[in-house]
Design a protein around this motif. Structure first.
Motif, short mmCIF file in Angstrom:
data_model
loop_
_atom_site.label_atom_id
_atom_site.label_comp_id
_atom_site.label_asym_id
_atom_site.label_seq_id
_atom_site.Cartn_x
_atom_site.Cartn_y
_atom_site.Cartn_z
N ASP A 1 -5.62 6.99 -2.38
CA ASP A 1 -6.59 7.31 -1.60
C ASP A 1 -7.46 8.46 -2.33
O ASP A 1 -8.86 8.57 -1.63
N ARG B 1 -0.83 4.67 -0.41
CA ARG B 1 -1.86 5.65 0.09
C ARG B 1 -1.99 6.56 -1.07
O ARG B 1 -2.79 7.56 -1.10
N THR B 2 -1.24 6.35 -2.20
CA THR B 2 -1.39 7.33 -3.45
C THR B 2 -2.68 7.40 -4.04
O THR B 2 -3.16 8.38 -4.80
N TYR C 1 0.82 -1.28 0.06
CA TYR C 1 0.04 -0.08 -0.13
C TYR C 1 0.65 1.32 -0.04
O TYR C 1 1.88 1.23 0.60
#
Length: 182
Positions: A14, A11-12, A9
């Motif tokens: 999100d 988080r880019t 992961y």
């Protein structure tokens, strides 16, 4: 060799975007992501088909096709990239002719079924058709090489023929559509 992922992961994504192979970012529901995502899904359905007992020649053919679908996903993920060739399409056509020559001509529509392997092959066929529709939709918005669309079209035809072969191989036979069933 591609990048190695040490962390799954990032988080880019999100914010509802994802990175393409060229580094650009697009919405996760863009036509391009839909096209290569459905190619990935088609590849997974072939993996599900490969999880059952198959004749060795069909197993080898489907494994080769999985590699080509991965290449096609890369082609669709990287705008301007070319991975699928006319020779790839010709190989599908050769296999299509080979497996179709032993089958009786179709006189009726067939229903998806005919044993577990044949049914899984029909699922793969329908997902490949959806990948083809998604790739055509993408081609109406952005440049897509015609080889990508032709490859998916021939692959769905080949999977239809392989489903017929597998239905016979498993001894189940094809399930014919009865139009006068009432």
């Amino acid at each position: 060799m591609g990048n190695r992922l040490s962390k799954i992961y990032t988080r880019t994504g999100d914010d509802g975007t994802t990175g393409l192979g060229d580094g650009s970012r697009v919405a996760k529901d863009s036509a391009r992501v839909e096209a290569y995502g459905t190619v990935d899904e088609a590849n997974s359905t072939i993996g599900l088909l490969l999880a059952v007992a198959l004749p060795d020649d069909i197993h080898a053919l489907l494994t080769s096709i999985q590699h080509q679908l991965f290449d096609l996903g890369g082609e669709l993920c990287i705008p301007g990239h070319a991975a699928i060739t006319d020779a790839d399409i010709e190989r599908l056509e050769t296999q299509l002719d080979h497996y179709n020559e032993s089958l009786p001509p179709l006189k009726d529509f067939i229903l998806p079924g005919g044993g577990e392997a044949a049914a899984r092959c029909h699922v793969a066929r329908t997902v490949v058709r959806r990948a083809e529709r998604g790739t055509v939709a993408l081609s109406r918005q952005e440049a897509v090489r015609p080889q990508a669309i032709r490859y998916l079209n021939r692959l769905s035809d080949l999977l239809f023929v392989l489903a017929r072969v597998l239905a016979r191989h498993d001894g189940q036979g094809e399930v014919l559509w009865r139009h006068e069933r009432r």
